[in-house]
Design a protein around this motif. Structure first.
Motif, mmCIF file in Angstrom:
data_model
loop_
_atom_site.group_PDB
_atom_site.id
_atom_site.type_symbol
_atom_site.label_atom_id
_atom_site.label_comp_id
_atom_site.label_asym_id
_atom_site.label_seq_id
_atom_site.Cartn_x
_atom_site.Cartn_y
_atom_site.Cartn_z
ATOM 1 N N UNK A 106 6.407 73.691 85.712
ATOM 2 C CA UNK A 106 4.953 73.852 85.805
ATOM 3 C C UNK A 106 4.475 73.173 87.093
ATOM 4 N N UNK A 107 3.739 73.909 87.931
ATOM 5 C CA UNK A 107 3.288 73.364 89.216
ATOM 6 C C UNK A 107 2.385 72.150 89.058
ATOM 7 N N UNK A 108 1.738 72.004 87.901
ATOM 8 C CA UNK A 108 0.803 70.901 87.700
ATOM 9 C C UNK A 108 1.489 69.606 87.293
ATOM 10 N N UNK A 109 2.778 69.675 86.950
ATOM 11 C CA UNK A 109 3.509 68.472 86.526
ATOM 12 C C UNK A 109 3.603 67.474 87.679
ATOM 13 N N UNK A 165 7.531 65.419 95.688
ATOM 14 C CA UNK A 165 7.353 64.044 95.217
ATOM 15 C C UNK A 165 5.870 63.696 95.323
ATOM 16 N N UNK A 166 5.276 63.291 94.216
ATOM 17 C CA UNK A 166 3.860 62.906 94.209
ATOM 18 C C UNK A 166 3.680 61.406 94.399
ATOM 19 N N UNK A 208 2.912 51.267 93.425
ATOM 20 C CA UNK A 208 2.974 52.719 93.336
ATOM 21 C C UNK A 208 2.529 53.298 94.670
ATOM 22 N N UNK A 209 3.428 54.023 95.305
ATOM 23 C CA UNK A 209 3.180 54.610 96.625
ATOM 24 C C UNK A 209 2.770 56.067 96.422
ATOM 25 N N UNK A 210 1.537 56.376 96.779
ATOM 26 C CA UNK A 210 0.986 57.714 96.576
ATOM 27 C C UNK A 210 1.288 58.590 97.789
ATOM 28 N N UNK A 211 1.725 59.804 97.519
ATOM 29 C CA UNK A 211 1.975 60.758 98.593
ATOM 30 C C UNK A 211 0.700 61.550 98.857
ATOM 31 N N UNK A 212 -0.023 61.166 99.901
ATOM 32 C CA UNK A 212 -1.294 61.845 100.183
ATOM 33 C C UNK A 212 -1.106 63.245 100.750
ATOM 34 N N UNK A 270 -0.852 67.707 94.790
ATOM 35 C CA UNK A 270 -1.377 67.110 93.554
ATOM 36 C C UNK A 270 -1.937 65.706 93.798
ATOM 37 N N UNK A 271 -2.280 65.432 95.053
ATOM 38 C CA UNK A 271 -2.767 64.109 95.444
ATOM 39 C C UNK A 271 -3.985 63.685 94.620
ATOM 40 N N UNK A 272 -5.007 64.522 94.546
ATOM 41 C CA UNK A 272 -6.218 64.166 93.805
ATOM 42 C C UNK A 272 -5.933 64.022 92.317
#
Length: 256
Positions: A97-100, A158-159, A172-176, A180-182
């Motif tokens: 699922x693309x939203x995962x 990777x999100x 937690x390092x966020x992939x901007x 699915x960043x937002x």
């Protein structure tokens, strides 16, 4: 407690997620499927021990009555990038699922493990420490995407990467760059961490980080510096090479 058990307990008790262990099969799979009321997360857990040779060298120094010093560059290493890459592969093969949301969790152990933690983060963001010498009040801190970054390379798969240490540290390092960043920013995983969130976009807006977000050849550091000088209207930027330093000594113990 083994690392997988630690991560599962943390996801359940701190983040209040429902966590399901994904059965192992002939194909490599991530470790956990986690859910909250809104989102679904695939989580692959990795453990990375700092160079075991450091522990052996320390014991040898202690046996001679010497002080043991550790000096590690905080630049990323290919062996650490491979840990993230392998985690990404296992998650990507299991996504339906693309939203995962896709999370690689790396737990760092061993002597000078906190250097390993910083080296992993440097590889994710291609980050460097930059100092502006134009005035005493000018910027000094992290510049994101100064060099090649795993987050840009793996922006679709990777999100975030959670990097933890054996003494309870957690970042937690966020992939901007992720689509699915937002969604991740609004998730329980991020909102449950009052500290320890790395988000380059937010940090730049707050004035506590620089961000290379335009077309520039990252294989040429001088061109990157020129880009930053133009973007931030300054002429005295310098990249600083940072090292992690530790000193260990054995204290004789006399029985009373």
């Amino acid at each position: 407690m083994d690392t997988e058990t630690l991560v599962k307990r943390t996801l359940e008790e701190h983040f209040d997620l429902q966590v399901e262990k994904i059965p192992e099969s002939d194909n490599r799979t991530p470790d956990f499927l986690a859910r909250d009321r809104t989102n679904e997360y695939l989580v692959e857990v990795k453990e990375k021990e700092a160079n075991p040779a450091l522990g052996e060298a320390r014991e040898e120094a202690f046996s001679k009555g010497e002080i043991f010093e550790v000096s590690e560059s905080l630049a990323t290493k290919s062996v650490l990038q491979n840990v993230v890459r392998d985690g990404r592969r296992q998650i990507k093969a299991h996504v339906t699922d693309d939203s995962t949301l896709r999370i690689v969790w790396v737990h760092c152990t061993g002597l000078a493990y906190d250097a390993t933690l910083e080296q992993i983060i440097a590889g994710l963001y291609g980050s460097e420490i930059v100092v502006d010498f134009s005035s005493e009040e000018a910027f000094a801190g992290t510049c994101y995407y100064f060099g090649f970054s795993q987050f840009f390379k793996y922006r679709d798969s990777i999100d975030a990467v959670m990097v933890t240490g054996r003494q309870g540290e957690a970042t937690i390092c966020i992939n901007n760059h992720s689509p699915r960043y937002d969604k991740l920013k609004a998730s329980v995983l991020v909102h449950s961490m009052p500290a320890g969130v790395r988000d380059p976009v937010h940090e730049e807006k707050e004035g506590c980080a620089l961000l290379v977000d335009g077309e520039v050849d990252r294989s040429k550091p001088n061109e990157v510096v020129s880009y930053l000088q133009k973007k931030y209207k300054t002429e005295k930027l310098n990249v600083m090479t940072m090292r992690h330093m530790e000193v260990h000594m054995a204290v004789p113990h006399e029985k009373m």
